[in-house]
Design an enzyme around this catalytic site. Structure first.
Site, PDB file in Angstrom:
ATOM      1  CG  HIS A   8      -0.205   0.174   2.451  1.00  0.00           C
ATOM      2  ND1 HIS A   8       0.359   1.290   2.826  1.00  0.00           N
ATOM      3  CD2 HIS A   8       0.208  -0.752   3.140  1.00  0.00           C
ATOM      4  CE1 HIS A   8       1.284   0.379   3.909  1.00  0.00           C
ATOM      5  NE2 HIS A   8       0.866  -0.702   4.540  1.00  0.00           N
ATOM      6  CG  HIS A 149      -0.549  -5.144   5.111  1.00  0.00           C
ATOM      7  ND1 HIS A 149      -1.043  -3.496   5.428  1.00  0.00           N
ATOM      8  CD2 HIS A 149      -1.780  -5.587   4.770  1.00  0.00           C
ATOM      9  CE1 HIS A 149      -2.659  -3.301   4.967  1.00  0.00           C
ATOM     10  NE2 HIS A 149      -2.622  -4.903   4.852  1.00  0.00           N
TER      11      HIS A 149
END
Length: 208
Positions: A8, A149
């Protein structure tokens, strides 16, 4: 299947060097700019599906990609970040000063690590592998984008490359980076890692 693994975009906690984990922190302005550049770089790809962690910073990143391809985002909690327990919200300076023994274990034997009130890296790797297998079985011969992540993607790359969790430090994934995994039958290989060539250079983000 071509799997585009995406970390992200940047958040304020990334920028100020705080341990984020499962805290549901949104993208900051720089993160939103990164995500626009990332999504633009993927416009020409024939992406069949977009998957995301349920955390807002990942989902917002995934939505920007999906919109260019007229796709919905499939949310999978198995893609969420590692729960870092008592470390959540602490600055990395505080962690380095007060928990050096845990950081030593993380560097030397992450497969034995158990953070107080947190999630073991072994468990993170098991669940992200489960998500990977689901995507691989559903989308054979297709190109799929998966937004997750730092620690979660890293545990997956450790398994794919066969280095084990002790090879954790082999990977340094920056915000809004792309890594590409190619699956052909039983052959799984990492072709690209931490590609940020699509981003306008910005001041380096503190790393953990």
């Amino acid at each position: 299947m071509n799997l585009i693994l995406i970390r992200h975009g940047e958040t304020d906690w990334n920028r100020t060097g705080r341990c984020q984990g499962v805290a549901d922190i949104v993208l900051n302005q720089n993160g939103r700019n990164q995500v626009r550049q990332l999504a633009d770089s993927l416009k020409g790809y024939d992406i069949s599906a977009v998957y995301s962690s349920d955390l807002k910073r990942a989902y917002e990143t995934a939505r920007a990609i999906a919109e260019h391809h007229d796709l919905d985002v499939y949310v999978d909690e198995d893609l969420r970040e590692m729960n870092q327990g008592d470390f959540e919200g602490l600055s990395f300076d505080v962690i380095r000063e007060n928990y050096s023994h845990i950081l030593k274990q993380w560097r030397e034997s992450p497969e034995t690590l158990v953070l107080a009130e947190g999630e073991p890296p072994t468990q993170v790797q098991e669940r992200v592998w489960r998500a990977f297998e689901k995507v691989r079985n559903r989308h054979r011969g297709q190109t799929v984008a998966v937004v997750s992540h730092n620690l979660t993607i890293t545990t997956l790359l450790c398994k794919i490359t066969g280095v084990g969790l002790r090879g954790f430090r082999n990977f340094n994934l920056q915000a809004a980076c792309k890594s590409v995994v190619v699956c052909s039958g039983d052959d799984i290989r990492l072709e690209v890692v931490n590609d940020v060539s699509h981003l306008t250079p910005v001041e380096a983000v503190p790393s953990f």
